[in-house]
Scaffold this active site. Structure first.
Site, PDB file in Angstrom:
ATOM      1  N   GLY A   1      -5.813  -9.917   6.163  1.00 40.55           N
ATOM      2  CA  GLY A   1      -6.031  -9.365   7.497  1.00 40.55           C
ATOM      3  C   GLY A   1      -4.736  -9.016   8.190  1.00 40.55           C
TER       4      GLY A   1
ATOM      5  CD  GLU B   1      10.358  18.192  -1.642  1.00 36.30           C
ATOM      6  OE1 GLU B   1      11.014  18.467  -2.661  1.00 36.30           O
ATOM      7  OE2 GLU B   1      10.804  17.526  -0.697  1.00 36.30           O
TER       8      GLU B   1
END
Length: 408
Positions: free
Chosen positions: A365, A388
């Site tokens: 968490g 790219e």
């Protein structure tokens, strides 16, 4: 030719430690703030300029390091600090590579210094290739450059997108179509000088990750640039187009265009960025696993966690090996006969996504909150598989190179 080695020399180690210190002391403390602000971190860029990291001299020293390890080592350390801020610091480099890869000595000497400015007057540069309908499909590019012979000027019209520093840059490098009949072979790159009429910023994108890096559209409306702004010059372009036409008639070999030359030179560097982000997330997860206790013992004492960390480190080291190999090959003029540049980017970028996701899982968490940096690192890592050249395009390049077949 420098021999390939995995051992940094003393000078490289000194630079690495210097960059690591800057990333730890300047970049990391500012990372969460600029991620939330989604603005260009000018104060951090200015600090980088003051100490010499954001400068032509530093970039050139790393770019021309004959071992090939200067750039990947620098990228890894800066992106270990934070991907968004690091991209703001190194984003100018893609435009600089475009000029270094395709420009004349005079063009390099004239324009690359103007891309950086100095510590008292920091400048940025932008490389503009992608378009709304032409990302991976470069043959669909619509931006046109028409030569006005009477005035020795090129007139550029079109819209570019996903441009790092687009619209706020001092110098823009723009890829445009000069011969539509040749598809991607009929492209050329142009320098658009500062304050050129007709160039403006379009939409600025609000992004999932790398939020501290400015990404926007660039609008080109009858932009006129001198003939001297054509990278490589008119004579070289005419020769290249003539060869492409002859080969097209004969069904001959593919001719690389200017944008592709730039991306081939930068792919291992992007791989190094991904390695830096992955390493950062791994180190957070390792430290957390060593100190976080559940059921009376550190969670790393459980094989389910320990084995994940072992795999994460193995993948990171493998990615670095591929990046360093490709970087060494590139600087020493060894051809990518097996698409080693694409291999390095593909593996490193996919590794970064996987490792950062595993880091969140290890932190549980806590990893899902912004109190810990791994959720930001995971958001940032997604871009490496996209810009790219997407991972899918890298696989295509590798498969075509290995088989020699026109795989689609």
């Amino acid at each position: 030719m420098a021999e390939f080695t995995m051992e940094l020399n003393d000078e490289q180690k000194e630079v690495r430690d210097w960059l690591h210190g800057f990333a730890a002391d300047v970049i990391r403390p500012a990372a969460a703030e600029w991620d939330e602000r989604e603005e260009t971190p000018w104060p951090v860029i200015q600090e980088a300029a003051k100490v010499g990291i954001y400068s032509l001299d530093f970039y050139a020293q790393q770019y021309f390091d004959q071992t090939g390890l200067g750039i990947p080592m620098a990228m890894e350390e800066l992106f270990w600090g934070d991907a968004g801020i690091a991209l703001s610091i190194v984003g100018t480099g893609l435009a600089a590579v475009g000029v270094l890869a395709n420009g004349t000595e005079e063009q390099i000497g004239t324009w690359v210094p103007q891309m950086y400015g100095d510590a008292n007057d920091v400048k940025l540069a932008a490389f503009c290739s992608s378009e709304p309908d032409a990302g991976s499909d470069v043959a669909s590019m619509r931006t046109r450059a028409v030569y006005d012979e009477a005035k020795d000027e090129w007139v550029i019209n079109g819209t570019k997108t996903w441009a790092t520093n687009g619209g706020i840059a001092n110098v823009h490098v723009v890829v445009a179509v000069v011969d539509a009949d040749l598809g991607s072979k009929g492209h050329a790159s142009f320098i658009v000088p500062p304050n050129t009429p007709g160039l403006s910023q379009g939409q600025k994108f609000k992004k999932h990750g790398i939020r501290a890096s400015h990404t926007a559209e660039v609008i080109l409306d009858n932009v006129r640039v001198p003939g001297s702004c054509l990278l490589g010059g008119k004579e070289k372009l005419d020769e290249r187009l003539a060869r492409a036409r002859e080969r097209a008639k004969a069904g001959g070999e593919r001719v690389k265009n200017a944008a592709m030359a730039t991306f081939e030179a930068s792919r291992p560097a992007v791989g190094a960025m991904a390695v830096g982000t992955a390493r950062a997330a791994y180190e957070v997860a390792l430290d957390y696993a060593m100190t976080r206790e559940q059921f009376g013992r550190p969670i790393i004492d459980n094989q389910g966690v320990a084995f994940q960390l072992a795999e994460m480190r193995t993948q990171i080291d493998a990615a670095r090996l591929l990046v360093w190999r490709a970087s060494w090959m590139a600087i020493n003029g060894k051809p990518f006969t097996a698409a080693e540049g694409s291999m390095s980017k593909l593996f490193a970028s996919e590794t970064s996504k996987k490792v950062t996701a595993q880091a969140i899982q290890i932190l549980g968490g806590n990893g899902y909150t912004r109190e810990y940096p791994v959720e930001r690192m995971h958001r940032d890592s997604a871009i490496y598989t996209i810009f790219e050249g997407t991972s899918e395009i890298q696989r295509l390049v590798i498969a075509r190179t290995l088989s020699g077949m026109p795989i689609r």
